[in-house]
Design an enzyme around this catalytic site. Structure first.
Site, PDB file in Angstrom:
ATOM      1  N   LYS A 156       0.831  -1.205   0.000  1.00  0.00           N
ATOM      2  CA  LYS A 156       0.000   0.000   0.000  1.00  0.00           C
ATOM      3  C   LYS A 156       0.868   1.259   0.000  1.00  0.00           C
ATOM      4  O   LYS A 156       0.557   2.234  -0.690  1.00  0.00           O
ATOM      5  CB  LYS A 156      -0.953  -0.009   1.199  1.00  0.00           C
ATOM      6  CG  LYS A 156      -2.082  -1.016   1.038  1.00  0.00           C
ATOM      7  CD  LYS A 156      -2.974  -1.067   2.267  1.00  0.00           C
ATOM      8  CE  LYS A 156      -4.094  -2.081   2.084  1.00  0.00           C
ATOM      9  NZ  LYS A 156      -4.986  -2.127   3.261  1.00  0.00           N
ATOM     10  N   SER A 190      -1.438   0.348   6.076  1.00  0.00           N
ATOM     11  CA  SER A 190      -1.867  -0.533   7.156  1.00  0.00           C
ATOM     12  C   SER A 190      -2.820  -1.576   6.598  1.00  0.00           C
ATOM     13  O   SER A 190      -3.595  -1.294   5.680  1.00  0.00           O
ATOM     14  CB  SER A 190      -2.558   0.299   8.250  1.00  0.00           C
ATOM     15  OG  SER A 190      -2.901  -0.507   9.350  1.00  0.00           O
ATOM     16  N   ASP A 191      -2.749  -2.767   7.151  1.00  0.00           N
ATOM     17  CA  ASP A 191      -3.682  -3.818   6.752  1.00  0.00           C
ATOM     18  C   ASP A 191      -3.931  -4.711   7.954  1.00  0.00           C
ATOM     19  O   ASP A 191      -3.060  -4.868   8.810  1.00  0.00           O
ATOM     20  CB  ASP A 191      -3.135  -4.641   5.590  1.00  0.00           C
ATOM     21  CG  ASP A 191      -4.234  -5.444   4.924  1.00  0.00           C
ATOM     22  OD1 ASP A 191      -5.016  -4.849   4.156  1.00  0.00           O
ATOM     23  OD2 ASP A 191      -4.349  -6.651   5.212  1.00  0.00           O
ATOM     24  N   GLN A 192      -5.124  -5.302   8.014  1.00  0.00           N
ATOM     25  CA  GLN A 192      -5.498  -6.096   9.178  1.00  0.00           C
ATOM     26  C   GLN A 192      -6.270  -7.337   8.773  1.00  0.00           C
ATOM     27  O   GLN A 192      -7.121  -7.286   7.874  1.00  0.00           O
ATOM     28  CB  GLN A 192      -6.360  -5.252  10.117  1.00  0.00           C
ATOM     29  CG  GLN A 192      -6.783  -5.969  11.388  1.00  0.00           C
ATOM     30  CD  GLN A 192      -7.664  -5.093  12.238  1.00  0.00           C
ATOM     31  OE1 GLN A 192      -8.806  -4.838  11.890  1.00  0.00           O
ATOM     32  NE2 GLN A 192      -7.122  -4.612  13.345  1.00  0.00           N
ATOM     33  N   GLY A 225      -0.690  -5.007  10.151  1.00  0.00           N
ATOM     34  CA  GLY A 225       0.601  -4.623   9.591  1.00  0.00           C
ATOM     35  C   GLY A 225       0.622  -3.118   9.409  1.00  0.00           C
ATOM     36  O   GLY A 225      -0.350  -2.532   8.928  1.00  0.00           O
TER      37      GLY A 225
END
Length: 195
Positions: free
Chosen positions: A53, A69-71, A106
């Site tokens: 990203k 950010s990633d979840q 992340g």
């Protein structure tokens, strides 16, 4: 000169969290393929996507300091992302009922001009109450958490789904670990507490 801060996300939840820090920032749609790779762990997935990203954001802001950010959640060893619809949200919450679930977020901070990347994974553990089918359906209908990993909004009515939360930063559960982010920003010379 401090580079422009960019959030590589269209998530209103992440934007609202970042606004808490009182920093000026822009945002962009990273538009990446978020599909997991074969045998990729949850931690590796969110780290890879957070980095991707930021790199996608850097194509729009080549001099920016890009936040990605990633979840995902892990239920019974299976990676769970956003439900996208009512049926999947009910299924996810039914699977989580009475269980202890770990969410992995992340977070990446990428200095597009220098190529410096700082990326880490922040875990957060949620202890779900034992929920009835009626409670799950009522919650999903009231809050419609279709674009939230794990099918809930902990900053809203979703808090009633839990017995206990464990983690360093409750913002992590909403999708942007602010404590970790402020540490990363400080490493780039940006002190959110400075005048």
């Amino acid at each position: 000169m401090t580079p422009q801060l960019i959030l590589a996300s269209t998530s209103v939840f992440r934007q609202a969290l970042l606004q808490k820090l009182g920093l000026a920032f822009g945002s962009c749609n990273p538009d990446i393929d978020e599909s997991p790779m074969t045998n990729e762990s949850a931690q590796d997935l969110v780290l890879r996507l957070a980095k991707a990203k930021t790199k996608a954001g850097a194509t729009h802001f080549p001099h920016g300091l890009i936040i990605g950010s990633d979840q995902v959640a892990v239920i019974d060893g299976k990676i769970i992302g956003k439900p996208l619809n009512r049926e999947n949200a009910i299924k996810q919450l039914s699977q989580a009922s009475g269980k202890v679930i770990t969410f992995y977020t992340g977070l990446a901070l990428y200095h597009a001009e220098t190529g410096e990347m700082n990326a880490q994974v922040e875990p957060f553990t949620v202890h779900f109450r034992q929920l009835s089918a009626a409670q799950i359906a009522a919650y999903v209908d009231k809050e419609q958490p279709f674009y939230c990993a794990g099918s809930f909004k902990s900053e809203g009515l979703g808090i009633a789904l839990f017995n206990r939360l464990e983690g360093r930063d409750p913002n992590t559960l909403i999708g942007l670990p602010l404590i970790l982010l402020t540490e990363m920003l400080l490493n780039q010379g940006i002190d959110v507490l400075a005048d």
